[in-house]
Design a protein around this motif. Structure first.
Motif, PDB file in Angstrom:
ATOM      1  N   ALA A  58      39.353   7.693  91.253  1.00 45.00           N
ATOM      2  CA  ALA A  58      40.754   7.317  91.482  1.00 45.00           C
ATOM      3  C   ALA A  58      41.748   8.415  91.115  1.00 45.00           C
ATOM      4  CB  ALA A  58      41.076   6.041  90.701  1.00 45.00           C
ATOM      5  N   PRO A  65      50.544   5.192  96.298  1.00 49.90           N
ATOM      6  CA  PRO A  65      50.069   3.808  96.476  1.00 49.90           C
ATOM      7  C   PRO A  65      50.408   3.248  97.845  1.00 49.90           C
ATOM      8  CG  PRO A  65      51.086   4.082  94.326  1.00 49.90           C
ATOM      9  CD  PRO A  65      51.366   5.346  95.086  1.00 49.90           C
ATOM     10  N   TYR A  89      40.809  -6.726  94.093  1.00 50.54           N
ATOM     11  CA  TYR A  89      41.716  -5.610  93.803  1.00 50.54           C
ATOM     12  C   TYR A  89      42.999  -5.821  94.586  1.00 50.54           C
ATOM     13  CZ  TYR A  89      43.609  -0.851  93.772  1.00 50.54           C
ATOM     14  OH  TYR A  89      44.428   0.246  93.638  1.00 50.54           O
ATOM     15  N   ARG A  92      48.406  -1.178  92.821  1.00 50.92           N
ATOM     16  CA  ARG A  92      48.806  -0.369  91.668  1.00 50.92           C
ATOM     17  C   ARG A  92      49.941  -1.012  90.871  1.00 50.92           C
ATOM     18  NH1 ARG A  92      44.388   2.798  91.468  1.00 50.92           N
ATOM     19  NH2 ARG A  92      44.268   4.328  93.155  1.00 50.92           N
ATOM     20  N   ALA A  95      51.815   4.271  88.842  1.00 51.02           N
ATOM     21  CA  ALA A  95      51.484   5.469  89.616  1.00 51.02           C
ATOM     22  C   ALA A  95      52.699   6.375  89.568  1.00 51.02           C
ATOM     23  CB  ALA A  95      51.133   5.132  91.058  1.00 51.02           C
ATOM     24  N   GLU A 180      46.516  11.962  88.560  1.00 55.41           N
ATOM     25  CA  GLU A 180      47.394  10.805  88.513  1.00 55.41           C
ATOM     26  C   GLU A 180      46.960   9.876  87.382  1.00 55.41           C
ATOM     27  OE1 GLU A 180      49.965   9.322  89.187  1.00 55.41           O
ATOM     28  OE2 GLU A 180      50.534   9.253  91.285  1.00 55.41           O
ATOM     29  N   LEU A 182      46.946   6.146  86.616  1.00 59.76           N
ATOM     30  CA  LEU A 182      47.038   4.956  87.453  1.00 59.76           C
ATOM     31  C   LEU A 182      46.618   3.710  86.686  1.00 59.76           C
ATOM     32  CD1 LEU A 182      45.191   6.512  90.512  1.00 59.76           C
ATOM     33  CD2 LEU A 182      47.657   6.098  90.388  1.00 59.76           C
ATOM     34  N   SER A 183      47.288   2.606  86.948  1.00 54.30           N
ATOM     35  CA  SER A 183      46.822   1.303  86.481  1.00 54.30           C
ATOM     36  C   SER A 183      46.725   0.364  87.672  1.00 54.30           C
ATOM     37  CB  SER A 183      47.766   0.719  85.434  1.00 54.30           C
ATOM     38  OG  SER A 183      47.593   1.347  84.181  1.00 54.30           O
ATOM     39  N   ASN A 184      45.751  -0.516  87.615  1.00 52.12           N
ATOM     40  CA  ASN A 184      45.462  -1.422  88.714  1.00 52.12           C
ATOM     41  C   ASN A 184      45.793  -2.863  88.338  1.00 52.12           C
ATOM     42  OD1 ASN A 184      44.275   0.880  89.904  1.00 52.12           O
ATOM     43  ND2 ASN A 184      42.310   0.389  88.947  1.00 52.12           N
ATOM     44  N   GLU A 211      55.598  -1.662  95.202  1.00 52.20           N
ATOM     45  CA  GLU A 211      54.900  -0.406  94.895  1.00 52.20           C
ATOM     46  C   GLU A 211      55.782   0.831  95.085  1.00 52.20           C
ATOM     47  OE1 GLU A 211      50.079  -1.079  95.270  1.00 52.20           O
ATOM     48  OE2 GLU A 211      51.236  -0.746  97.109  1.00 52.20           O
TER      49      GLU A 211
END
Length: 307
Positions: A58, A65, A89, A92, A95, A180, A182-184, A211
């Protein structure tokens, strides 16, 4: 932003926020979502590379995103999460902010001279590649470790060090930056499947709507927080163009090739589609931005340009 917009778009949905690491250890949260302890979880993919090795990919994303949603990358992530953990899923939650190396002493060349740096799983290989010693430390212990000279520096997301006061115990931030952060947002598959189509669409459409705002927020916060460091006396240690290019090649070419692709593809066959989508070579690497568009260096110039 997501929750506020969801309340506006879908007032029949109630989000009961339980908290963060005080509720469940970050490295266990993905399993909490998979087991249905929580319906939804927000966390970096780096927190669960042991459960889903494909999440190592990722940080190399060349896309925002919004682009990931348009070009089908979101669907690939969804397939990977569903196949391995029974998790939906969604997209994001964070980001637009790269990783940065913070240091007590000036870095004038691509060599950390055997000094110890607090790292994450995402940055350990880079620190090791430039002759540094990665140290695994909980975030809450980093300030004290720097203050006592236990470590010479730390890698961190470009937003967050000020909340720990790290600008008071480091003197330099290295440019260029890389990767990057990133959090999901992920959801228990059974909880997702139990929702009616209207509610499912509201969750997906609302996240897609916010986003761009999330990405813009963290781009802005990166600039603002770096200005706070500089106002506190931290200076930018900007590598020469040649060394900067080498650092980005280490991060985006060498580290990409050195991923454990056999393990990643064995556990997540769909990761082959991610590799194909992300493998753009180094033609897009520049000194001032990571491939996904987050700022790498020239923070003061970027601040002026965006005012």
């Amino acid at each position: 932003m997501f929750v506020e917009k969801l309340e506006e778009n879908a007032p029949w949905i109630t989000v009961d926020f339980k908290g963060g690491p005080e509720v469940m250890a970050p490295n266990l949260l993905i399993e909490g979502v998979a087991a249905g302890v929580f319906d939804i979880g927000v966390m970096p993919g780096d927190y669960y590379v042991d459960q889903i090795p494909a999440m190592e990919i990722a940080r190399f994303t060349p896309f925002t995103p919004m682009e990931e949603r348009e070009n089908g990358v979101v669907e690939i992530y969804d397939e990977i999460h569903r196949d391995q953990l029974g998790i939906k899923y969604l997209g994001r939650a964070v980001a637009g902010m790269p990783q940065v190396i913070l240091s007590r002493r000036e870095i004038t060349e691509l060599d950390l001279h055997g000094d110890s740096y607090r790292t994450s799983s995402a940055t350990s290989d880079i620190v090791r590649a430039i002759n540094g010693v990665p140290v695994d430390l909980p975030g809450g212990e980093v300030y004290t470790a720097l203050e006592r000279n236990v470590v010479s520096g730390a890698t961190w997301a470009s937003v967050g060090p000020t909340s720990l006061g790290l600008e008071g115990v480091v003197s330099y931030d290295l440019a260029p930056r890389f990767y990057e952060s990133l959090s999901n947002i992920v959801m228990n598959e059974r909880s997702w499947d139990s929702l009616d189509e209207r509610t499912q669409n509201a969750l997906v459409d609302t996240l897609a709507e916010v986003e761009p705002d999330i990405f813009a927020h963290y781009l802005s916060r990166t600039i603002e927080e770096t200005e706070q460091w500089h106002d506190a006396g931290v200076q930018e240690a900007r590598l020469s163009d040649g060394d900067g290019r080498k650092l980005l090649e280490l991060a985006y070419v060498d580290s990409w090739e050195n991923l454990d692709w056999d393990r990643i593809l064995e556990t997540s066959p769909a990761a082959a589609h991610l590799r194909e989508a992300f493998d753009t070579g180094d033609e897009e690497l520049t000194f001032d931005r990571v491939p996904s568009g987050a700022f790498v260096s020239g923070i003061r110039e970027d601040l002026e340009a965006n005012r």
